[in-house]
Write a protein that holds these residues in place. Structure first.
Motif, PDB file in Angstrom:
ATOM      1  N   LEU A  71       0.859  -1.178   0.000  1.00  0.00           N
ATOM      2  CA  LEU A  71       0.000   0.000   0.000  1.00  0.00           C
ATOM      3  C   LEU A  71       0.903   1.239   0.000  1.00  0.00           C
ATOM      4  O   LEU A  71       2.053   1.183   0.445  1.00  0.00           O
ATOM      5  CB  LEU A  71      -0.911  -0.007   1.227  1.00  0.00           C
ATOM      6  N   ASP A  76       1.961   3.682   1.492  1.00  0.00           N
ATOM      7  CA  ASP A  76       2.375   4.362   2.722  1.00  0.00           C
ATOM      8  C   ASP A  76       3.907   4.469   2.717  1.00  0.00           C
ATOM      9  O   ASP A  76       4.595   3.466   2.529  1.00  0.00           O
ATOM     10  CB  ASP A  76       1.902   3.549   3.936  1.00  0.00           C
ATOM     11  N   GLN A  87      -1.887   9.654  -0.362  1.00  0.00           N
ATOM     12  CA  GLN A  87      -2.950   8.769   0.148  1.00  0.00           C
ATOM     13  C   GLN A  87      -2.286   7.432   0.494  1.00  0.00           C
ATOM     14  O   GLN A  87      -1.521   6.898  -0.297  1.00  0.00           O
ATOM     15  CB  GLN A  87      -4.016   8.540  -0.917  1.00  0.00           C
ATOM     16  N   LYS A  88      -2.630   6.882   1.668  1.00  0.00           N
ATOM     17  CA  LYS A  88      -1.851   5.738   2.175  1.00  0.00           C
ATOM     18  C   LYS A  88      -2.405   4.360   1.825  1.00  0.00           C
ATOM     19  O   LYS A  88      -1.779   3.351   2.130  1.00  0.00           O
ATOM     20  CB  LYS A  88      -1.734   5.844   3.697  1.00  0.00           C
ATOM     21  N   ARG A  89      -3.590   4.285   1.237  1.00  0.00           N
ATOM     22  CA  ARG A  89      -4.226   2.970   1.076  1.00  0.00           C
ATOM     23  C   ARG A  89      -4.338   2.547  -0.391  1.00  0.00           C
ATOM     24  O   ARG A  89      -5.167   1.721  -0.737  1.00  0.00           O
ATOM     25  CB  ARG A  89      -5.621   2.962   1.729  1.00  0.00           C
ATOM     26  N   LYS A  90      -3.531   3.140  -1.253  1.00  0.00           N
ATOM     27  CA  LYS A  90      -3.582   2.793  -2.678  1.00  0.00           C
ATOM     28  C   LYS A  90      -2.574   1.693  -2.989  1.00  0.00           C
ATOM     29  O   LYS A  90      -1.565   1.553  -2.301  1.00  0.00           O
ATOM     30  CB  LYS A  90      -3.290   4.046  -3.522  1.00  0.00           C
ATOM     31  N   LYS A  91      -2.863   0.958  -4.060  1.00  0.00           N
ATOM     32  CA  LYS A  91      -2.030  -0.209  -4.348  1.00  0.00           C
ATOM     33  C   LYS A  91      -0.844   0.095  -5.272  1.00  0.00           C
ATOM     34  O   LYS A  91      -0.978   0.847  -6.226  1.00  0.00           O
ATOM     35  CB  LYS A  91      -2.889  -1.292  -5.015  1.00  0.00           C
TER      36      LYS A  91
END
Lengths: 148, 118
Positions: free
Chosen positions: A13, A15, A63-67
């Motif tokens: 993710l 982050d 954004q921390k939750r993207k793949k």
């Protein structure tokens, strides 16, 4: 004849705290494939770190939750790294070389990553919006291979 | 987990502050270093030795933070001197051209002498 490639894959993710884990995995994969030349391991690790930092900060705007998908393809004469994201694409070719004196005047901290990747890797291809994602392909030729 | 340890010490007599870095400096860990540097500058510490002998890794984010503060430091009769970088760290500084902007020295005494000349 089809080249016999070994592929390793890492999914993270977006982050910034995940950079360290990726570097550790990349080192492990490279050493497992017999790449024990420390300069090559260091260069590939740093190039991947820089590319991921760009994706997290610019494509995904922190954004921390993207793949993010990272694949390492091992061949006898080269290592290919492919990074995929679904964030904003960037005009890779239009990014200028850093100007240290101007950056000092402007107190600017960023703008070094793409230049560093170009210095560390032998070939770089960026394909914005390829299908549903952006794709960056980085190639490092190994000793005895093409380009060395 | 690749962490960064930061310690600072100031010599009251010379007003030189040494910032010692140990571990890994990347886009994550640089945020703490940035705060340390900004706080030092805010408090009027402009003569800085950055001790790199235990720093194992640096990415461009780590390099950028020094470029971002050097103007303010030099405008206030100070400077930043890098001390004893490991070859892997030196190489990144060199590729990015920082070896032409910052003094990089091997002995702490040399760094102190340089800063005392300012």
């Amino acid at each position: 004849m089809k080249e016999n490639l070994k592929v390793r894959e890492i999914n993270i993710l977006s982050d910034i705290k995940n950079l360290s884990e990726v570097r550790t995995s990349v080192s492990r994969f490279l050493l497992a494939e017999g790449m024990d030349e420390s300069q090559i391991v260091d260069e590939v690790k740093l190039a991947i770190d820089e590319a991921l930092t760009n994706i997290i900060e610019h494509a995904y705007q922190l954004q921390k939750r993207k793949k993010i998908n990272i694949r390492l393809k091992f061949a006898k004469d080269k290592l290919t790294v492919i990074l995929r994201d679904r964030g904003r694409s960037c005009a890779w070719e239009e990014i200028p070389e850093p100007d240290p004196k101007r950056y000092m005047r402007e107190e600017r901290e960023d703008g070094w990553g793409v230049f560093l990747i170009k210095k560390l890797m032998d070939e770089i291809t960026y394909r914005p919006n390829k299908g549903e994602h952006n794709e960056m392909v980085m190639v490092k030729y190994l000793k005895g291979g093409e380009g060395r | 987990m690749n962490t960064l340890h930061i310690s600072t010490s100031t010599d009251e007599e010379t007003a030189i502050t040494t910032v010692s870095l140990e571990g890994f400096l990347d886009a994550d860990t640089v945020l703490r270093l940035r705060k340390v540097l900004f706080d030092l500058i805010k408090e009027g510490h402009y003569k800085l030795i950055i001790d790199l002998k235990k720093l194992q890794y640096i990415s461009s984010a780590g390099v950028g933070v020094f470029i971002g503060v050097i103007k303010r430091v030099r405008e206030n009769s100070g400077d930043i001197i890098f001390l004893q970088p490991l070859p892997t760290v030196y190489r990144v500084l060199d590729i990015l051209g920082l070896t032409k902007i910052f003094k990089i020295l091997e002995q702490e005494k040399e760094a102190v002498d340089e800063l005392n000349k300012i």
